[in-house]
Design a protein around this motif. Structure first.
Motif, short mmCIF file in Angstrom:
data_model
loop_
_atom_site.label_atom_id
_atom_site.label_comp_id
_atom_site.label_asym_id
_atom_site.label_seq_id
_atom_site.Cartn_x
_atom_site.Cartn_y
_atom_site.Cartn_z
N ALA A 48 0.85 -1.19 0.00
CA ALA A 48 0.00 0.00 0.00
C ALA A 48 0.89 1.24 0.00
O ALA A 48 1.83 1.35 0.78
CB ALA A 48 -0.90 0.01 1.23
N THR A 49 0.58 2.18 -0.90
CA THR A 49 1.32 3.43 -0.97
C THR A 49 0.42 4.50 -1.57
O THR A 49 -0.47 4.18 -2.37
CB THR A 49 2.61 3.27 -1.80
N ARG A 50 0.61 5.74 -1.19
CA ARG A 50 -0.30 6.80 -1.65
C ARG A 50 -0.16 7.10 -3.13
O ARG A 50 -1.14 7.35 -3.82
CB ARG A 50 -0.05 8.08 -0.84
N LYS A 88 -0.52 -1.03 -4.64
CA LYS A 88 -1.90 -0.55 -4.69
C LYS A 88 -1.96 0.84 -4.06
O LYS A 88 -1.47 1.04 -2.94
CB LYS A 88 -2.85 -1.52 -3.97
N VAL A 92 -2.53 6.20 3.72
CA VAL A 92 -1.78 5.48 4.75
C VAL A 92 -2.74 4.81 5.74
O VAL A 92 -2.54 3.65 6.13
CB VAL A 92 -0.82 6.43 5.49
N GLY A 95 -4.11 1.83 4.28
CA GLY A 95 -3.07 0.81 4.22
C GLY A 95 -2.95 0.03 5.52
O GLY A 95 -2.84 -1.20 5.51
N GLY A 98 -5.76 -2.19 5.85
CA GLY A 98 -5.52 -3.31 4.95
C GLY A 98 -4.61 -4.36 5.56
O GLY A 98 -4.76 -5.56 5.32
N VAL A 104 -3.50 -6.25 2.59
CA VAL A 104 -2.23 -5.59 2.31
C VAL A 104 -1.15 -6.25 3.16
O VAL A 104 -1.42 -6.68 4.29
CB VAL A 104 -2.33 -4.08 2.64
N VAL A 107 3.12 -1.52 4.10
CA VAL A 107 2.79 -0.11 3.86
C VAL A 107 4.12 0.61 3.62
O VAL A 107 5.01 0.59 4.48
CB VAL A 107 2.04 0.53 5.04
N ASN A 109 5.37 4.25 2.68
CA ASN A 109 4.99 5.65 2.47
C ASN A 109 5.66 6.54 3.51
O ASN A 109 5.00 7.24 4.25
CB ASN A 109 3.47 5.81 2.55
#
Length: 279
Positions: A48-50, A88, A92, A95, A98, A104, A107, A109
């Motif tokens: 997960a990342t912005r 995806k 945050v 994430g 998730g 997820v 994370v 970020n």
């Protein structure tokens, strides 16, 4: 006699051809089996990342996801054929939710340690980089060069940021009467508020301030002393399987640091070496 010899020759030729085809078939089968085995061995992890936080995670002019945090994982994947990272785009907060729901696995970020999130998450031990944070102010302002200069001023902050906690602690200890505007929209909103005059200042990473001034044309600059130099990591779910992955990421990030790759990525995306603690 010649007819018999020709027939024998034809039979032998067919036999050789069949053997060759059979051999090719076996060779192709082995190739297919190897490919199938390689695909089976490759483990995919969802990251997960912005994707909107330059220069750490963003989409370039061709729409490709890149950035410092992203390229670290891409480099690890390149060196480890059994690993695959599927990125995806999400906030945050989403994430971390998730991670809990097992949608997820990582994370990525610019994640800094958070005691509340640490109850349900784990962090890699190797430091990706240090986020050096200063005050974002308008370029035409020369009256804010220290935290003392924030007395009676309006400062925009993100609710969950460690920087917010640091400034509020300064405000309480020094009776500075700072007017805080709290937002959950991230650093982009903070910088916009400063650029448009809705806030006098905002605590933001100096890399982000410089990048926004350069690429977005925002009328802001980094001012004052270093507020915080905070180590960033990757965050993962708190369970045994994720701990194994975190340990492996630590090994790989350490290799990137030792062979100079991490420094090169920092200089490429952030302008200088932020892999060491800033002073």
């Amino acid at each position: 006699m010649n007819r018999i010899i020709k027939r024998i020759g034809a039979v032998l030729a067919l036999g050789i051809l069949a053997a060759g085809m059979f051999g090719c078939g076996l060779s192709q089968q082995k190739t297919d089996d190897k490919a199938k085995s390689a695909n089976t061995a490759k483990k995919t992890y969802v990251v997960a990342t912005r994707g909107t936080y330059r220069p750490y995670t963003y989409q370039d002019e061709k729409g490709n996801l890149t950035g410092y945090d992203v390229e670290i994982l891409k480099e690890i994947e390149k060196r480890n054929p059994d690993l695959h990272f599927e990125f995806k785009l999400m906030s945050v907060s989403a994430g971390f939710l998730g991670l809990e729901s097992k949608q997820v696995d990582i994370v990525a970020n610019q994640i800094t340690y958070n005691p509340q999130r640490a109850e349900k998450s784990i962090w890699t031990k190797e430091v990706n980089n240090y986020t050096a944070s200063r005050l974002a102010v308008r370029k035409d302002r020369d009256d804010i060069n220290s935290l003392e200069d924030l007395r009676g001023k309006t400062v925009a902050v993100v609710s969950t940021s460690e920087l917010t906690r640091a400034l509020k602690e300064f405000d309480e200890k020094n009776d500075a009467h700072i007017n805080f505007i709290v937002t959950d929209k991230g650093t982009s909103e903070l910088m916009n508020m400063v650029a448009t005059g809705r806030a006098d200042a905002a605590p933001v990473g100096e890399v982000t301030i410089n990048d926004a001034a350069k690429t977005l044309g925002l009328d802001i600059k980094a001012a004052g002393p270093l507020i915080l130099s905070v180590p960033t990591h990757f965050a993962l779910r708190k369970d045994d399987e994720s701990q194994k992955l975190a340990d492996r990421l630590d090994v790989e990030v350490k290799k990137l640091r030792e062979d100079g790759t991490l420094k090169k990525l920092s200089e490429k995306f952030m302008g200088k070496d932020y892999t060491v603690e800033q002073k």
